[in-house]
Write an enzyme that holds these catalytic residues in place. Sequence first.
Site, short mmCIF file in Angstrom:
data_model
loop_
_atom_site.label_atom_id
_atom_site.label_comp_id
_atom_site.label_asym_id
_atom_site.label_seq_id
_atom_site.Cartn_x
_atom_site.Cartn_y
_atom_site.Cartn_z
N TYR A 28 8.68 2.85 -69.01
CA TYR A 28 8.86 2.71 -70.45
C TYR A 28 9.27 4.06 -71.04
O TYR A 28 8.85 5.11 -70.56
CB TYR A 28 7.56 2.27 -71.13
N ARG A 83 5.40 -8.90 -71.06
CA ARG A 83 5.49 -9.48 -72.40
C ARG A 83 5.58 -8.35 -73.42
O ARG A 83 4.56 -7.82 -73.84
CB ARG A 83 4.25 -10.35 -72.68
N ARG A 113 1.96 2.31 -76.37
CA ARG A 113 1.97 2.71 -77.79
C ARG A 113 0.68 3.43 -78.17
O ARG A 113 0.70 4.38 -78.97
CB ARG A 113 2.21 1.49 -78.67
N ASP A 171 5.97 -6.50 -76.95
CA ASP A 171 5.47 -6.83 -78.27
C ASP A 171 6.62 -7.05 -79.25
O ASP A 171 7.76 -6.71 -78.99
CB ASP A 171 4.59 -5.70 -78.81
#
Length: 258
Positions: free
Chosen positions: A123, A63, A210, A65
């Site tokens: 990522y 999921r 993040r 953001d």
Amino acid sequence: MKHNYKMILSYDGSRYFGWEHQPNTEMTIQGKLELVLSRILYGEDYRPKDFASCPVTVIGAGRTDAGVHARAMTANVILDTDLTEEALRNMMNRYLPEDISINELKICSDRFHSRFNASGKTYRYTCYYGSSKPVFERKYLTVLEYHPDLDRMREAAALLMGEHDFKSFCGNSHMKKSTVRNVDSIEITETGPYIRFYYHGNGFLQNMVRIMTGTLLEIGSGKRRPEEITAILNAKDRKMAGYTAEAAGLCLMKVDYD
């Protein structure tokens, strides 16, 4: 005939409220996919009661953001249709907005689950510190006002690698499930004015990449010392870690399956 379809898709998350569908807006990636598939199967006049109650459920590998992008998100969906794989993919791409693309669509095993079967994810987080403005890339990176020390960040990243309890790097303070994850690789590269962080692991918590990036950038700017990472991990307290880096710089690059 019912089949389980595996999709690999790309999207620019700039104008979306993340992956997960929400009842009051169609501006989510999952919501757009489900609405388009419902209209393909049930007619163009189909209107849902709300945008989280379509008769089609698309399952994503994760999921992302709000504002986060993906080059190769994996998803699956069970559909009852006579359309060929190619025809279904082409119809989806025709009706989806220009910032979402179905790159591959194939019938897969009925047991395949894009989230539960995923064994790893990669990522990438992109930063820019040049003197000119990155006008045409501004939606896909974070602009820094300084040049961070890569050696300090790499020293800190080495302490983040391995299996740890990453509760200090989780944006969900009410997380009840295990916050233990294995981050087996963090690579920090520099090409011209671009600094890119590549993270690979068996899974990531909400905002985890993040928050790790924000913490590493604080170390790179001299606000923190690399060895603080050990204390941050041991604290299991979100307030001990650095800031949450902006969403725009983050992109899901790949999902692994054994």
